[in-house]
Scaffold this active site. Structure first.
Site, short mmCIF file in Angstrom:
data_model
loop_
_atom_site.label_atom_id
_atom_site.label_comp_id
_atom_site.label_asym_id
_atom_site.label_seq_id
_atom_site.Cartn_x
_atom_site.Cartn_y
_atom_site.Cartn_z
N ASP A 29 -29.30 11.35 11.87
CA ASP A 29 -28.16 10.49 12.21
C ASP A 29 -28.67 9.21 12.86
O ASP A 29 -29.54 9.24 13.73
CB ASP A 29 -27.21 11.24 13.15
CG ASP A 29 -25.85 10.57 13.26
OD1 ASP A 29 -24.86 11.20 12.88
OD2 ASP A 29 -25.79 9.40 13.73
N ILE A 30 -28.09 8.08 12.44
CA ILE A 30 -28.54 6.78 12.97
C ILE A 30 -28.10 6.57 14.41
O ILE A 30 -28.68 5.75 15.13
CB ILE A 30 -28.01 5.64 12.06
CG1 ILE A 30 -28.87 4.39 12.19
CG2 ILE A 30 -26.54 5.33 12.34
CD1 ILE A 30 -28.57 3.34 11.13
N HIS A 98 -19.80 16.00 5.68
CA HIS A 98 -21.11 16.13 6.34
C HIS A 98 -21.01 17.10 7.51
O HIS A 98 -20.00 17.18 8.19
CB HIS A 98 -21.64 14.77 6.80
CG HIS A 98 -20.68 13.98 7.63
ND1 HIS A 98 -19.64 13.26 7.10
CD2 HIS A 98 -20.62 13.79 8.98
CE1 HIS A 98 -18.98 12.66 8.07
NE2 HIS A 98 -19.54 12.97 9.22
N HIS A 100 -22.87 17.97 11.07
CA HIS A 100 -23.81 17.51 12.09
C HIS A 100 -24.53 18.75 12.66
O HIS A 100 -23.87 19.75 12.98
CB HIS A 100 -23.08 16.88 13.27
CG HIS A 100 -22.27 15.66 12.97
ND1 HIS A 100 -22.68 14.39 13.30
CD2 HIS A 100 -21.05 15.50 12.40
CE1 HIS A 100 -21.75 13.51 12.96
NE2 HIS A 100 -20.74 14.16 12.41
P1 5GP Z 1 -18.35 11.45 11.61
O1 5GP Z 1 -17.69 10.87 12.82
O2 5GP Z 1 -17.79 10.89 10.32
O3 5GP Z 1 -18.35 12.95 11.63
O4 5GP Z 1 -19.87 11.04 11.71
C1 5GP Z 1 -20.50 10.09 10.91
C2 5GP Z 1 -21.93 9.99 11.38
O5 5GP Z 1 -22.64 9.21 10.44
C3 5GP Z 1 -22.10 9.32 12.75
O6 5GP Z 1 -22.72 10.23 13.65
C4 5GP Z 1 -22.95 8.09 12.45
O7 5GP Z 1 -23.89 7.83 13.45
C5 5GP Z 1 -23.61 8.46 11.14
N1 5GP Z 1 -23.92 7.30 10.31
C6 5GP Z 1 -23.05 6.32 9.96
N2 5GP Z 1 -23.67 5.43 9.17
C7 5GP Z 1 -24.95 5.86 9.03
C8 5GP Z 1 -26.08 5.32 8.34
O8 5GP Z 1 -26.04 4.28 7.70
N3 5GP Z 1 -27.24 6.05 8.42
C9 5GP Z 1 -27.31 7.22 9.11
N4 5GP Z 1 -28.49 7.85 9.12
N5 5GP Z 1 -26.26 7.73 9.78
C10 5GP Z 1 -25.09 7.06 9.75
#
Ligand code: 5GP
Length: 137
Positions: A29-30, A98, A100
């Site tokens: 995760d970034i 996704h 985590h």
């Molecule tokens: P959500 O809130 O949708 O469950 O989490 C999305 C996750 O994707 C976040 O933790 C965010 O940091 C990660 N993320 C978003 N854009 C990118 C990216 O371009 N590269 C990576 N490696 N992670 C990303």
């Protein structure tokens, strides 16, 4: 709808890849909540978990514990959360399924959770469980 994860899958934008097979891709995760925070995604493009095919679901289920073991080993963390958000109200920001894997090394880092527990009434609970069984039938 195309998302940033399609671009990662297609190699258009870089990532730190952790794992790949025919159905599954995993990368760091970034914006990590703790060291080792890893995202596990199906290659199948679906926004929410309930939309996934059985094949994609099974493929993720097969590797998720293995990936968690690797994250635990490398982060040195015995405790971790698996988080899977569906929909904007549920904190989903990227609309591609996704999971985590988030190590929880201490109170200060990793995932923080608000858990406003209610109570389950016996009669209402029985009716609700019946409705769910009906929905599954
Ligand atoms: P959500 O809130 O949708 O469950 O989490 C999305 C996750 O994707 C976040 O933790 C965010 O940091 C990660 N993320 C978003 N854009 C990118 C990216 O371009 N590269 C990576 N490696 N992670 C990303």
């Amino acid at each position: 709808m195309s998302t940033i994860f399609d671009k990662i899958l297609g190699g258009e934008i870089p990532c730190h890849k952790v794992y790949e097979d025919d159905h599954v891709f995993a990368f760091l995760d970034i914006g990590p909540l703790s060291t080792g925070h890893t995202l596990v995604i199906p290659k199948e493009r679906k926004a929410k978990l309930h939309e996934l095919s059985d094949d994609a679901s099974a493929a993720i289920g097969r590797v998720l514990p293995r990936l968690a073991r690797a994250v635990m080993k490398v982060s040195g963390c015995e405790d971790y959360n698996i988080l899977q958000n569906n929909g904007a109200r549920a904190h989903q920001a990227v609309f591609h399924v996704h999971f985590h894997i988030i190590p929880k090394p201490n109170e200060a880092s990793g995932l923080g959770i608000r858990w406003p527990a209610g109570s389950l009434d016996g009669t209402a609970g029985a009716a609700l469980a019946q409705s769910l069984r009906d929905a599954l039938a």
